[in-house]
Design a protein around this motif. Sequence first.
Motif, PDB file in Angstrom:
ATOM      1  N   LYS A   1       0.830  -1.206   0.000  1.00 46.04           N
ATOM      2  CA  LYS A   1       0.000   0.000   0.000  1.00 46.04           C
ATOM      3  C   LYS A   1       0.864   1.256   0.000  1.00 46.04           C
ATOM      4  N   PRO A   2       0.656   2.155  -0.970  1.00 44.28           N
ATOM      5  CA  PRO A   2       1.446   3.391  -0.953  1.00 44.28           C
ATOM      6  C   PRO A   2       1.108   4.236   0.276  1.00 44.28           C
ATOM      7  N   LEU A   3       2.124   4.537   1.066  1.00 40.56           N
ATOM      8  CA  LEU A   3       1.920   5.398   2.221  1.00 40.56           C
ATOM      9  C   LEU A   3       2.307   6.817   1.830  1.00 40.56           C
ATOM     10  N   ASP A   4       1.869   7.754   2.647  1.00 39.06           N
ATOM     11  CA  ASP A   4       2.225   9.152   2.400  1.00 39.06           C
ATOM     12  C   ASP A   4       3.740   9.316   2.560  1.00 39.06           C
ATOM     13  N   TRP A   5       4.379   9.940   1.556  1.00 41.82           N
ATOM     14  CA  TRP A   5       5.825  10.164   1.661  1.00 41.82           C
ATOM     15  C   TRP A   5       6.141  11.356   2.563  1.00 41.82           C
ATOM     16  N   GLY A   6       5.126  12.127   2.885  1.00 40.92           N
ATOM     17  CA  GLY A   6       5.316  13.233   3.805  1.00 40.92           C
ATOM     18  C   GLY A   6       6.194  14.349   3.276  1.00 40.92           C
TER      19      GLY A   6
ATOM     20  N   GLU B   1      18.993  10.860  -6.563  1.00 42.80           N
ATOM     21  CA  GLU B   1      19.972   9.768  -6.559  1.00 42.80           C
ATOM     22  C   GLU B   1      19.288   8.412  -6.507  1.00 42.80           C
ATOM     23  N   ALA B   2      18.286   8.319  -5.611  1.00 41.18           N
ATOM     24  CA  ALA B   2      17.546   7.060  -5.505  1.00 41.18           C
ATOM     25  C   ALA B   2      16.878   6.726  -6.846  1.00 41.18           C
ATOM     26  N   LEU B   3      16.339   7.760  -7.483  1.00 38.27           N
ATOM     27  CA  LEU B   3      15.677   7.559  -8.770  1.00 38.27           C
ATOM     28  C   LEU B   3      16.659   7.026  -9.810  1.00 38.27           C
ATOM     29  N   ALA B   4      17.854   7.600  -9.831  1.00 39.17           N
ATOM     30  CA  ALA B   4      18.862   7.157 -10.799  1.00 39.17           C
ATOM     31  C   ALA B   4      19.229   5.694 -10.584  1.00 39.17           C
ATOM     32  N   ILE B   5      19.418   5.318  -9.312  1.00 43.51           N
ATOM     33  CA  ILE B   5      19.737   3.923  -9.001  1.00 43.51           C
ATOM     34  C   ILE B   5      18.610   3.011  -9.486  1.00 43.51           C
ATOM     35  N   CYS B   6      17.395   3.418  -9.173  1.00 43.09           N
ATOM     36  CA  CYS B   6      16.237   2.575  -9.474  1.00 43.09           C
ATOM     37  C   CYS B   6      16.011   2.431 -10.983  1.00 43.09           C
ATOM     38  N   LEU B   7      16.274   3.498 -11.717  1.00 38.52           N
ATOM     39  CA  LEU B   7      16.126   3.422 -13.173  1.00 38.52           C
ATOM     40  C   LEU B   7      17.050   2.353 -13.743  1.00 38.52           C
ATOM     41  N   ASN B   8      18.265   2.306 -13.204  1.00 42.56           N
ATOM     42  CA  ASN B   8      19.236   1.324 -13.674  1.00 42.56           C
ATOM     43  C   ASN B   8      18.806  -0.106 -13.423  1.00 42.56           C
TER      44      ASN B   8
ATOM     45  N   LYS C   1       8.555   1.164  -5.722  1.00 32.74           N
ATOM     46  CA  LYS C   1       8.976   0.251  -4.657  1.00 32.74           C
ATOM     47  C   LYS C   1      10.470   0.414  -4.387  1.00 32.74           C
ATOM     48  N   CYS C   2      11.233   0.498  -5.472  1.00 35.83           N
ATOM     49  CA  CYS C   2      12.678   0.628  -5.352  1.00 35.83           C
ATOM     50  C   CYS C   2      13.052   1.955  -4.700  1.00 35.83           C
ATOM     51  N   ILE C   3      12.326   3.021  -5.054  1.00 32.85           N
ATOM     52  CA  ILE C   3      12.608   4.336  -4.467  1.00 32.85           C
ATOM     53  C   ILE C   3      12.336   4.311  -2.966  1.00 32.85           C
ATOM     54  N   VAL C   4      11.237   3.667  -2.595  1.00 30.50           N
ATOM     55  CA  VAL C   4      10.902   3.591  -1.171  1.00 30.50           C
ATOM     56  C   VAL C   4      12.024   2.885  -0.399  1.00 30.50           C
ATOM     57  N   ILE C   5      12.561   1.819  -0.983  1.00 28.51           N
ATOM     58  CA  ILE C   5      13.622   1.076  -0.312  1.00 28.51           C
ATOM     59  C   ILE C   5      14.903   1.903  -0.223  1.00 28.51           C
ATOM     60  N   ASN C   6      15.255   2.575  -1.321  1.00 29.50           N
ATOM     61  CA  ASN C   6      16.536   3.282  -1.372  1.00 29.50           C
ATOM     62  C   ASN C   6      16.523   4.655  -0.742  1.00 29.50           C
ATOM     63  N   TRP C   7      15.357   5.254  -0.709  1.00 32.26           N
ATOM     64  CA  TRP C   7      15.315   6.664  -0.342  1.00 32.26           C
ATOM     65  C   TRP C   7      14.730   6.876   1.048  1.00 32.26           C
TER      66      TRP C   7
ATOM     67  N   GLN D   1       2.676  10.393  -5.877  1.00 31.08           N
ATOM     68  CA  GLN D   1       4.059   9.933  -6.020  1.00 31.08           C
ATOM     69  C   GLN D   1       4.400   9.647  -7.474  1.00 31.08           C
ATOM     70  N   SER D   2       3.399   9.186  -8.200  1.00 32.88           N
ATOM     71  CA  SER D   2       3.628   8.930  -9.614  1.00 32.88           C
ATOM     72  C   SER D   2       3.926  10.242 -10.346  1.00 32.88           C
ATOM     73  N   HIS D   3       3.228  11.310  -9.940  1.00 31.93           N
ATOM     74  CA  HIS D   3       3.506  12.639 -10.492  1.00 31.93           C
ATOM     75  C   HIS D   3       4.937  13.066 -10.173  1.00 31.93           C
ATOM     76  N   SER D   4       5.344  12.854  -8.927  1.00 30.04           N
ATOM     77  CA  SER D   4       6.705  13.239  -8.525  1.00 30.04           C
ATOM     78  C   SER D   4       7.738  12.514  -9.364  1.00 30.04           C
ATOM     79  N   ILE D   5       7.527  11.222  -9.558  1.00 32.53           N
ATOM     80  CA  ILE D   5       8.473  10.435 -10.349  1.00 32.53           C
ATOM     81  C   ILE D   5       8.494  10.941 -11.787  1.00 32.53           C
ATOM     82  N   GLU D   6       7.305  11.199 -12.306  1.00 36.81           N
ATOM     83  CA  GLU D   6       7.188  11.697 -13.675  1.00 36.81           C
ATOM     84  C   GLU D   6       7.944  13.019 -13.839  1.00 36.81           C
ATOM     85  N   ASN D   7       7.741  13.951 -12.892  1.00 36.99           N
ATOM     86  CA  ASN D   7       8.437  15.241 -12.951  1.00 36.99           C
ATOM     87  C   ASN D   7       9.942  15.061 -12.880  1.00 36.99           C
TER      88      ASN D   7
END
Lengths: 181, 87
Positions: free
Chosen positions: A99-104, A118-125, A172-178, B51-57
């Motif tokens: 379940k997606p929780l609020d990232w706050g 940075e987390a996004l870059a890792i996850c994209l790879n 999911k990967c971003i949540v784990i890494n970030w 969050q999907s919007h954030s990732i997209e941006n």
Amino acid sequence: MSNINLTYLVNTFTDDLYNWAYYKTSNIDIAKDLVQDTFLVASEKNKGFQNKSSHKSWLFAILNNKIVDYYRKKIRVESNFDNLGNYFNDTGDWSSKSKPLDWGESESKLSESVEFQEALAICLNELPEIWNACINLKFLSSKSGDEICQELEISSSNYWQIIRRAKLQLRKCIVINWIKD
Amino acid sequence: MKRLMHILFLSCLKATELIEKKFDFKLSFKEKIQLKIHKMMCSACSNYEKQSHSIENALENDSKHTHPNNADTCQLKEEILANLSKK
């Protein structure tokens, strides 16, 4: 086509072709291969070539076909990965652990956050290549959804299902890494 | 009851699909209403959309910063010419 002619084309247009191929694939080796292939096709089609007024646009047309082929093949090979069961239960509700929780964090803060990028870059790879295929066409070419579907020869519902699967995995990967908790 | 809710206002599985569809395609009127009501009832999918919007941006910013790589193409040219002369 004589060798001199071909040598001239290679020396004159390789840089432009390579830059374009790299821009579209973000991969040095693949970009080089695509340019190689382009000249191979060019050398085989030398009859058609004699009548062409612009060498450059002719070569770019060949290269663009090669780039689309490259992504099309990727879709074929990798559109089978599916693990929606990891995210949703049988009734189509979020499974309790996914379940997606609020990232706050507010949206504007996120895009400025170095850690998030940075987390996004890792996850994209770590994503399957299919995501990269879609993302490259989506963000690098600023094409519409319909155009991307046409180029990849997939239906539009297939397209956003692929994007959704990829996003779920990316999230999911971003949540784990970030979010280290 | 739950099944009826899913039929009327989507399951989360279907809702996330529409959230992604919305980025590139127009939703039908029915889909828009269904998604809106689903999100009012489901905080998980609301979070997902944000969050999907954030990732997209972030992806969009990232791709703007990617510049063509002016790599040394001398070697590439030699390889191409060598390959062509083999034929």
